[in-house]
Design a protein around this motif. Structure first.
Motif, PDB file in Angstrom:
ATOM      1  N   ASN A  50       0.812  -1.213   0.000  1.00 55.13           N
ATOM      2  CA  ASN A  50       0.000   0.000   0.000  1.00 55.13           C
ATOM      3  C   ASN A  50       0.852   1.272   0.000  1.00 55.13           C
ATOM      4  OD1 ASN A  50      -2.340  -1.589   0.037  1.00 55.13           O
ATOM      5  ND2 ASN A  50      -2.303  -1.702   2.258  1.00 55.13           N
ATOM      6  N   GLY A  51       2.005   1.158  -0.664  1.00 54.13           N
ATOM      7  CA  GLY A  51       2.844   2.321  -0.881  1.00 54.13           C
ATOM      8  C   GLY A  51       2.602   2.875  -2.269  1.00 54.13           C
ATOM      9  N   THR A  52       3.568   3.552  -2.809  1.00 51.35           N
ATOM     10  CA  THR A  52       3.406   4.143  -4.138  1.00 51.35           C
ATOM     11  C   THR A  52       3.569   3.118  -5.253  1.00 51.35           C
ATOM     12  OG1 THR A  52       5.749   4.747  -4.106  1.00 51.35           O
ATOM     13  CG2 THR A  52       4.167   6.420  -3.368  1.00 51.35           C
ATOM     14  N   ASP A  53       4.359   2.055  -4.981  1.00 49.97           N
ATOM     15  CA  ASP A  53       4.632   1.063  -6.027  1.00 49.97           C
ATOM     16  C   ASP A  53       3.756  -0.182  -5.919  1.00 49.97           C
ATOM     17  OD1 ASP A  53       6.645   2.663  -7.076  1.00 49.97           O
ATOM     18  OD2 ASP A  53       8.150   1.814  -5.734  1.00 49.97           O
ATOM     19  N   ILE A  54       3.340  -0.518  -4.698  1.00 48.71           N
ATOM     20  CA  ILE A  54       2.548  -1.733  -4.479  1.00 48.71           C
ATOM     21  C   ILE A  54       1.306  -1.383  -3.670  1.00 48.71           C
ATOM     22  CG2 ILE A  54       2.519  -4.062  -3.529  1.00 48.71           C
ATOM     23  CD1 ILE A  54       5.561  -4.086  -3.727  1.00 48.71           C
ATOM     24  N   GLU A  55       0.153  -1.802  -4.163  1.00 53.72           N
ATOM     25  CA  GLU A  55      -1.101  -1.537  -3.453  1.00 53.72           C
ATOM     26  C   GLU A  55      -2.032  -2.736  -3.591  1.00 53.72           C
ATOM     27  OE1 GLU A  55      -4.968   1.483  -3.683  1.00 53.72           O
ATOM     28  OE2 GLU A  55      -3.419   1.519  -5.237  1.00 53.72           O
ATOM     29  N   LEU A  56      -2.562  -3.205  -2.455  1.00 47.23           N
ATOM     30  CA  LEU A  56      -3.545  -4.280  -2.485  1.00 47.23           C
ATOM     31  C   LEU A  56      -4.913  -3.674  -2.779  1.00 47.23           C
ATOM     32  CD1 LEU A  56      -2.721  -6.752   0.441  1.00 47.23           C
ATOM     33  CD2 LEU A  56      -2.292  -7.020  -2.004  1.00 47.23           C
ATOM     34  N   ILE A  57      -5.562  -4.144  -3.839  1.00 45.45           N
ATOM     35  CA  ILE A  57      -6.883  -3.648  -4.204  1.00 45.45           C
ATOM     36  C   ILE A  57      -7.959  -4.398  -3.420  1.00 45.45           C
ATOM     37  CG2 ILE A  57      -8.501  -3.250  -6.093  1.00 45.45           C
ATOM     38  CD1 ILE A  57      -5.912  -1.647  -6.287  1.00 45.45           C
ATOM     39  N   GLY A  58      -7.818  -5.704  -3.303  1.00 52.07           N
ATOM     40  CA  GLY A  58      -8.805  -6.496  -2.585  1.00 52.07           C
ATOM     41  C   GLY A  58      -8.530  -7.984  -2.715  1.00 52.07           C
ATOM     42  N   ARG A  59      -9.269  -8.762  -1.960  1.00 52.58           N
ATOM     43  CA  ARG A  59      -9.118 -10.212  -1.967  1.00 52.58           C
ATOM     44  C   ARG A  59     -10.176 -10.849  -2.866  1.00 52.58           C
ATOM     45  NH1 ARG A  59      -7.437 -14.070   2.948  1.00 52.58           N
ATOM     46  NH2 ARG A  59      -7.761 -16.077   1.927  1.00 52.58           N
ATOM     47  N   VAL A  60      -9.768 -11.822  -3.669  1.00 49.97           N
ATOM     48  CA  VAL A  60     -10.703 -12.529  -4.542  1.00 49.97           C
ATOM     49  C   VAL A  60     -11.496 -13.523  -3.707  1.00 49.97           C
ATOM     50  CG1 VAL A  60     -10.940 -14.050  -6.540  1.00 49.97           C
ATOM     51  CG2 VAL A  60      -9.176 -12.271  -6.533  1.00 49.97           C
ATOM     52  N   VAL A  61     -12.833 -13.393  -3.732  1.00 46.02           N
ATOM     53  CA  VAL A  61     -13.681 -14.231  -2.881  1.00 46.02           C
ATOM     54  C   VAL A  61     -14.563 -15.187  -3.691  1.00 46.02           C
ATOM     55  CG1 VAL A  61     -13.711 -12.614  -0.947  1.00 46.02           C
ATOM     56  CG2 VAL A  61     -15.403 -12.365  -2.782  1.00 46.02           C
ATOM     57  N   TRP A  62     -14.644 -14.972  -5.000  1.00 49.18           N
ATOM     58  CA  TRP A  62     -15.508 -15.828  -5.832  1.00 49.18           C
ATOM     59  C   TRP A  62     -15.065 -15.688  -7.280  1.00 49.18           C
ATOM     60  CZ3 TRP A  62     -18.722 -14.339  -9.899  1.00 49.18           C
ATOM     61  CH2 TRP A  62     -19.624 -15.308 -10.369  1.00 49.18           C
ATOM     62  N   SER A  63     -15.232 -16.749  -8.038  1.00 46.70           N
ATOM     63  CA  SER A  63     -14.971 -16.674  -9.469  1.00 46.70           C
ATOM     64  C   SER A  63     -16.046 -17.426 -10.226  1.00 46.70           C
ATOM     65  CB  SER A  63     -13.581 -17.261  -9.823  1.00 46.70           C
ATOM     66  OG  SER A  63     -13.564 -18.663  -9.623  1.00 46.70           O
ATOM     67  N   GLY A  64     -16.356 -16.944 -11.413  1.00 50.48           N
ATOM     68  CA  GLY A  64     -17.304 -17.617 -12.296  1.00 50.48           C
ATOM     69  C   GLY A  64     -16.619 -17.933 -13.608  1.00 50.48           C
ATOM     70  N   GLN A  65     -16.563 -19.208 -13.958  1.00 50.31           N
ATOM     71  CA  GLN A  65     -15.850 -19.615 -15.172  1.00 50.31           C
ATOM     72  C   GLN A  65     -16.328 -20.985 -15.620  1.00 50.31           C
ATOM     73  OE1 GLN A  65     -11.733 -19.726 -13.984  1.00 50.31           O
ATOM     74  NE2 GLN A  65     -12.070 -21.206 -12.391  1.00 50.31           N
ATOM     75  N   ARG A  66     -16.080 -21.292 -16.879  1.00 50.47           N
ATOM     76  CA  ARG A  66     -16.420 -22.606 -17.410  1.00 50.47           C
ATOM     77  C   ARG A  66     -15.375 -23.612 -16.936  1.00 50.47           C
ATOM     78  NH1 ARG A  66     -15.210 -25.661 -21.989  1.00 50.47           N
ATOM     79  NH2 ARG A  66     -13.784 -24.070 -22.724  1.00 50.47           N
ATOM     80  N   MET A  67     -15.823 -24.749 -16.456  1.00 49.28           N
ATOM     81  CA  MET A  67     -14.898 -25.778 -15.950  1.00 49.28           C
ATOM     82  C   MET A  67     -14.216 -26.488 -17.108  1.00 49.28           C
ATOM     83  SD  MET A  67     -15.219 -25.346 -12.750  1.00 49.28           S
ATOM     84  CE  MET A  67     -14.413 -26.754 -12.045  1.00 49.28           C
TER      85      MET A  67
END
Length: 226
Positions: free
Chosen positions: A209-226
């Motif tokens: 979370n500095g100028t070069d690296i920032e966490l946007i959020g955690r992935v909690v679900w995905s939708g995709q073809r198996m």
């Protein structure tokens, strides 16, 4: 990822010919035929469908690989025979931007293009998130394969309680990435790809979370073809 079967299922449940459905979607008939036959993956058509408020109810159905049932259509209104039931749903922002699951792609802007509807009870009980704190975006690349395939839709939770092992969307040197983070002793974080063709790398926790690296959020679900 190919959505042709579900697009055909939706068209059939609406009682529309390919010509009429293509007209409603404002796409060439030849394009729709390619989508339904599996030649094209149909993602652009889905985005067109979900941009119509009558169809946002279908988002979870489209991206749930285990749900191959015919969608429920409300045909009780003669004036709007194709309007879908969407009562009691919440709309999540969908951003027309891809988090690279590869070497990273330059992202200059992130614009919300439309809203996609989900059941609040499902978000609460199954995913455990506050609808006001999550958004949707797409994955680009194969570095997170097989967990996340190219073109998968992901739900990202901006509000996560402390950093722990998991998959995150992060900004690194103006590149938007989706990677698996692993906490190591000494405040070191290993940034990993699920595809072993990509080498892991490390960052220091104090640089987050500095100028070069920032966490946007955690992935909690995905939708995709198996």
């Amino acid at each position: 990822m190919n959505y042709g079967k579900k697009i055909k299922l939706l068209r059939s449940s609406l009682g529309l010919t390919q010509k009429d459905f293509a007209l409603k979607l404002s796409i060439p008939l030849s394009t729709l035929k390619k989508i339904e036959s599996g030649i094209s993956n149909g993602l652009s058509a889905i985005e067109q469908i979900l941009s119509n408020e009558k169809f946002v109810y279908l988002a979870k159905w489209f991206f749930d690989p285990n749900n191959n049932e015919t969608p429920v259509i409300n045909k009780s209104s003669e004036s709007e025979p194709n309007k879908l039931l969407a009562v009691g749903h919440v709309n999540l922002p969908f951003y027309e931007v891809r988090a690279s699951a590869g070497d990273g792609a330059l992202v200059e802007a992130e614009e919300q293009t439309h809203l996609i509807s989900f059941e609040p009870e499902w978000l609460d009980k199954e995913i455990g998130v506050n609808p006001k704190e999550v958004f949707l975006m797409l994955v680009d690349g194969d570095s997170m394969y097989p967990t996340l395939k190219n073109g998968a839709m992901i739900m990202v939770n901006r509000n996560f309680n402390g950093l722990s092992d998991g998959i995150y969307v992060m900004r690194h040197d103006h590149n938007l990435l989706v990677k698996r983070l692993q906490l190591l002793p000494g405040g070191i974080i290993k940034v990993k790809s699920d595809n072993n063709m990509y080498e892991p790398w490390e960052i220091n926790k104090e640089h987050l979370n500095g100028t070069d690296i920032e966490l946007i959020g955690r992935v909690v679900w995905s939708g995709q073809r198996m």
